[in-house]
Scaffold this motif. Structure first.
Motif, PDB file in Angstrom:
ATOM      1  N   THR A  27      40.263  50.723  42.666  1.00 49.33           N
ATOM      2  CA  THR A  27      41.379  49.664  42.820  1.00 49.33           C
ATOM      3  C   THR A  27      41.009  48.411  42.460  1.00 49.33           C
ATOM      4  OG1 THR A  27      41.160  48.745  44.889  1.00 49.33           O
ATOM      5  CG2 THR A  27      42.177  50.706  45.071  1.00 49.33           C
ATOM      6  N   LEU A  28      41.989  47.684  41.948  1.00 50.10           N
ATOM      7  CA  LEU A  28      41.972  46.089  41.460  1.00 50.10           C
ATOM      8  C   LEU A  28      41.104  45.509  42.415  1.00 50.10           C
ATOM      9  CD1 LEU A  28      42.544  44.100  39.262  1.00 50.10           C
ATOM     10  CD2 LEU A  28      44.699  43.497  40.550  1.00 50.10           C
ATOM     11  N   GLU A  29      41.652  45.564  43.732  1.00 51.00           N
ATOM     12  CA  GLU A  29      40.948  44.609  44.723  1.00 51.00           C
ATOM     13  C   GLU A  29      39.164  45.244  44.431  1.00 51.00           C
ATOM     14  OE1 GLU A  29      43.672  46.295  45.398  1.00 51.00           O
ATOM     15  OE2 GLU A  29      44.941  44.850  45.474  1.00 51.00           O
ATOM     16  N   LEU A  31      33.524  43.887  43.269  1.00 46.64           N
ATOM     17  CA  LEU A  31      32.425  44.290  42.565  1.00 46.64           C
ATOM     18  C   LEU A  31      32.083  43.317  41.528  1.00 46.64           C
ATOM     19  CD1 LEU A  31      32.734  48.269  42.402  1.00 46.64           C
ATOM     20  CD2 LEU A  31      31.174  46.993  43.902  1.00 46.64           C
ATOM     21  N   ILE A  32      32.921  42.645  40.508  1.00 46.60           N
ATOM     22  CA  ILE A  32      32.724  41.760  39.941  1.00 46.60           C
ATOM     23  C   ILE A  32      32.138  40.546  40.338  1.00 46.60           C
ATOM     24  CG2 ILE A  32      33.869  40.353  38.137  1.00 46.60           C
ATOM     25  CD1 ILE A  32      35.611  42.429  37.278  1.00 46.60           C
ATOM     26  N   GLY A  33      32.834  40.099  41.323  1.00 47.91           N
ATOM     27  CA  GLY A  33      32.232  38.842  42.306  1.00 47.91           C
ATOM     28  C   GLY A  33      30.875  39.288  42.760  1.00 47.91           C
ATOM     29  N   THR A  37      31.802  50.373  48.800  1.00 44.84           N
ATOM     30  CA  THR A  37      32.673  50.892  47.759  1.00 44.84           C
ATOM     31  C   THR A  37      32.925  52.507  48.298  1.00 44.84           C
ATOM     32  OG1 THR A  37      31.131  51.665  46.225  1.00 44.84           O
ATOM     33  CG2 THR A  37      32.292  49.500  46.016  1.00 44.84           C
ATOM     34  N   GLY A  38      31.632  52.902  48.931  1.00 46.47           N
ATOM     35  CA  GLY A  38      31.747  54.434  49.353  1.00 46.47           C
ATOM     36  C   GLY A  38      30.788  55.120  48.581  1.00 46.47           C
TER      37      GLY A  38
END
Length: 130
Positions: A5-7, A12-14, A40-41
């Motif tokens: 998802t976007l969130e 992950l980018i952060g 993230t699983g």
């Protein structure tokens, strides 16, 4: 598999940004990225593989820059590089042969132990040693 998802992407980018910042200062960014990837699983093998692939780009770029500036003699690094290659193949083989449940339990414990070691290790400071 996990739903990207976007969130989750922003998370992950952060995490990658913070891990890169930590890696550039002192190393140890994997202590950020591996738990983030596990959250993230992702299964542990995929999380470790993704972390190692991502880390190899940072290490490779740093090595290239140091060598270009003449700060590292690449000829003296052949044997350590070969030792690292052999150890990484052995580690990857070990991780893929362990049951996923063992990794799910053992990996967080290992990450916490490494974080505690570096946090509490005497002699860590701002003084360069030669």
């Amino acid at each position: 598999m996990f739903d990207l998802t976007l969130e989750l992407t922003l998370f992950l980018i952060g995490a990658a940004f913070v891990a890169g910042l930590i890696d550039s200062i002192a190393g140890g960014g994997g202590l950020i990225t591996v738990p983030a990837l596990l959250l993230t699983g992702m299964d542990p093998v995929t999380a470790l593989s993704t972390n190692k692939l991502q880390g190899s780009f940072g290490s490779g770029t740093a090595c290239w820059h140091y060598a270009r500036r003449g700060l590292v003699d690449l000829r003296t690094q052949v044997w350590p590089a070969l030792a690292a290659l052999v150890a990484s193949v052995a580690g990857a083989s070990l991780v893929t042969s362990l049951p996923t449940d063992t990794l799910k339990i053992g990996l967080p414990v290992l990450l916490i132990a490494v974080a505690l070691f570096f946090t509490l290790k005497p002699g860590l400071g701002d003084t360069d040693r030669h």
